[in-house]
Design a protein around this motif. Structure first.
Motif, PDB file in Angstrom:
ATOM      1  N   GLU B 255       0.825  -1.220   0.000  1.00 38.85           N
ATOM      2  CA  GLU B 255       0.000   0.000   0.000  1.00 38.85           C
ATOM      3  C   GLU B 255       0.857   1.269   0.000  1.00 38.85           C
ATOM      4  N   GLN B 280      -9.935  -3.720  -3.808  1.00 41.48           N
ATOM      5  CA  GLN B 280      -8.545  -3.304  -3.975  1.00 41.48           C
ATOM      6  C   GLN B 280      -8.068  -3.694  -5.359  1.00 41.48           C
ATOM      7  N   ARG B 282      -4.836  -4.712  -7.391  1.00 42.75           N
ATOM      8  CA  ARG B 282      -3.451  -5.151  -7.203  1.00 42.75           C
ATOM      9  C   ARG B 282      -2.742  -5.074  -8.542  1.00 42.75           C
ATOM     10  N   SER B 296      -0.892  -2.300  -3.937  1.00 38.95           N
ATOM     11  CA  SER B 296      -2.346  -2.409  -3.804  1.00 38.95           C
ATOM     12  C   SER B 296      -2.895  -1.001  -3.698  1.00 38.95           C
TER      13      SER B 296
END
Lengths: 306, 325
Positions: B255, B280, B282, B296
């Motif tokens: 993140e 999310q 990715r 992410s």
């Protein structure tokens, strides 16, 4: 937390309704599937027992067969001291042999279940090998062991433990040894099948909660292997009242079991009704015994039986 | 011996045959602490627990419980109780007898046992279930009986071996909170085993990350998450990229990878893959030196094309130097 319980309840109800619907539709086909078992049981278990009970109330014909006149004489005859003694003696012998079998068989079955796979196989082989020859032949083996100047006497005298032959054959202990020998595998196998299913984490849990090794065995292992032990008792107690050929071969004519009497009445005495009455009494006595065992130990299930 | 520590492991070793399962475990656990042993299966966490419980003997090392050396004490002589992974409820006893089992062994009077069992049932919200047999309970209920059966003995340390492993996710979350509440209420030291990093972070005061029989790092969830000492810890807890720079290794949380115009974006990368994982996004990047990174992001970069070149980067403080295993 409460949600979950509610959900489960609702689910259960749903399932039950579904089950009922399904079972109604299925019950007919289920019955068809089970029919052969019912037919088999009725034909080969139910009817013969019924026949036996009927016979026991009839009287003996002059030469061979039965007269179809109702009588209670067969049962009255069992109450004669001679037969009461015989029943008592059979009972005592069965209690003694079953106790010895339990003392030997329970530890064997228990340890067999705890061994690794290799030792399990070896221990199992030890039990199975004797079954490769006929039990009668094996009994004659015991005669060779027990008779005067037989193998046992020679060994004992050889190492100087005894001076003269012990005359072990045709004695009560010889019969007990024969019974224990013949029936021990049944106890071992039923204890083993119970112990094999045991979750041994339960024993760890018990130790963790403060139980000594003995206490853990007594409150957990023993309780959970009790069904196996009890079915072992049933499987050994009943035959040891009736295995007449062991009493005949190893006991000479000195020890008379119910089994021997029934067999003699059937063949030599040609008294079918009396033999049937004796069998009926034996059956009722043993089933009472089993009920008592269950009551005392509070087991509802028997390993492999019922 | 420092009295602040309820349990202390000193150089505990264990081998099964030729496999060394524990290679010298040193751990000090404070009174009333909720500590989690976190690691993949086979890392030795369950063996550690079993050695503390006395169900397994260590080959070397010492264990102190409240200042007393218990290394060679029988399990029934230790003031430690276990909640087993399989619950291990006694199938031939009802709920009340299961919970009262330990007290009965201590020869506590019957009416007192009954009273304590009632208290416990209330605590785990199972009042009215005392006559039920274990087989009539749901997984979550069995779980709570297992906890009550252990806690009722008022152990100095409660060991929990993946107690929520068999429950579904929703019930798991609920039980996590439940357990935490219970631990605060009772003030008992909990040693909790799990392979679930999220569970460990949610519940623990401290986490001990285990790998191949070694404690890689012991610290608060914050420390473990933000200052992983080794690349294993960084990879196991949260999702971190391990990046090699010269001879050094750095962990960068997925993140914390920035892209598209943010000031730190000074590296060119190729987008290899992108996938949605529950809200999310990715994205897998490849750097010019063939190292790969995962980022992410929250939905905003949905227009990133696979195969395109983008600028990525990270704040300097988010690249944590770690020791390679």
């Amino acid at each position: 937390m409460m949600d979950e319980a509610c959900e489960n309840k609702a689910k259960c109800k749903e399932e039950k309704v579904k089950c009922c619907m399904r079972s109604r539709a299925k019950s007919r086909s289920n019955w068809m599937l089970l029919a052969p078992i019912y037919v088999f049981t009725i034909l080969f278990v139910g009817l013969p027992i019924l026949y036996m009970f009927l016979l026991s109330f009839l009287s003996r014909a002059k030469v061979w067969g039965v007269d179809f006149t109702f009588t209670l004489d067969n049962y009255k005859r069992i109450l004669e001291p001679m037969y009461i003694d015989m029943l008592r003696e059979s009972f005592q012998l069965a209690v003694l042999s079953t106790s010895i079998i339990t003392l030997l068989g329970y530890p064997y079955g228990y340890f067999m279940a705890r061994m690794n796979a290799v030792w399990k196989k070896r221990m199992m082989l030890l039990i199975m090998i004797p079954f490769w020859t006929s039990s009668l032949i094996r009994l004659y083996g015991w005669i060779i062991m027990f008779r005067s100047n037989g193998v046992l006497d020679k060994v004992l005298m050889g190492i100087g433990l005894t001076q003269k032959p012990l005359k072990l054959l045709y004695t009560y202990p010889a019969v007990v040894v024969g019974m224990v020998y013949a029936l021990l595998p049944f106890m071992i196998l039923s204890v083993y099948s119970s112990a094999e299913k045991m979750d041994w984490t339960l024993v760890e849990a018990s130790r963790d909660l403060g139980a000594s090794a003995f206490k853990a065995f007594w409150t957990v292992t023993f309780k959970l292997t009790l069904p196996g032990l009890l079915s072992g008792v049933v499987l050994t107690f009943i035959p040891s009242m009736g295995l007449f050929f062991i009493a005949d071969i190893l006991g000479g004519n000195k020890i008379v079991l119910v089994g021997s009497v029934i067999q003699e009445q059937l063949t030599k005495g040609r008294n079918l009704p009396f033999a049937a009455a004796l069998s009926a009494v034996l059956m009722v006595l043993t089933s009472l015994m089993i009920r008592l065992y269950r009551k005392v130990t509070r087991t509802t299930e028997l390993e492999g039986l019922v | 011996m420092n009295n602040n520590y309820i349990l202390e492991l000193k150089g505990v070793r264990k081998a099964f045959g030729d496999t060394e399962v524990l290679k010298g475990i040193d751990l000090k656990i404070a009174k009333g602490e909720f500590i989690t042993l976190l690691g993949a299966s086979g890392c030795g966490k369950t063996t550690t627990l079993r050695i503390i419980a006395g169900l397994e003997t260590s080959d070397a090392g010492q264990i102190f419980l409240d200042g007393q050396d218990i290394t060679s004490l029988e399990p029934n002589k230790r003031s430690v109780n276990t909640v087993f992974q399989s619950y291990a409820l006694f199938p031939h006893m009802n709920v009340a007898d299961n919970i009262g089992y330990g007290l009965k062994l201590k020869r506590m009077p019957k009416d007192l046992i009954a009273k304590k069992v009632q208290e416990m049932l209330q605590l785990v919200q199972l009042s009215g279930y005392e006559k039920r047999m274990p087989e009539q309970l749901s997984g979550g209920q069995r779980q709570r009986v297992a906890i009550a059966r252990a806690v009722v003995n008022e152990p100095k340390v409660l060991l929990l071996d993946e107690p929520l492993g068999a429950l579904d996710l929703k019930l798991r979350r609920q039980m996590q909170l439940e357990l935490k509440r219970l631990q605060k209420q009772l003030g008992i030291t909990f040693i909790y085993i799990t392979h679930d990093q999220e569970e460990a972070i949610n519940m623990s005061d401290r986490i001990a990350v285990m790998n191949h029989g070694v404690l890689e790092q012991v610290g608060t969830p914050n420390e473990i998450y933000y200052q992983p000492r080794t690349s294993y810890v960084a990879g196991f807890v949260g999702n971190a990229n391990i990046l090699r720079c010269g001879g050094e290794f750095y962990a960068i949380r997925t993140e914390n990878i920035l892209m598209n115009g943010e000031p730190e974006c000074n590296r060119e990368a190729v987008v290899l893959e992108k996938s949605f994982a529950g809200g999310q996004l990715r994205i897998l990047f490849e750097l010019p030196d063939a190292q790969q990174l995962t980022a992410s992001r929250y939905g905003i970069d949905a227009d990133v094309q696979v195969g395109s070149r983008v600028m990525i980067g990270w704040k300097k403080e988010n690249a944590i130097p770690v020791a390679e295993e």
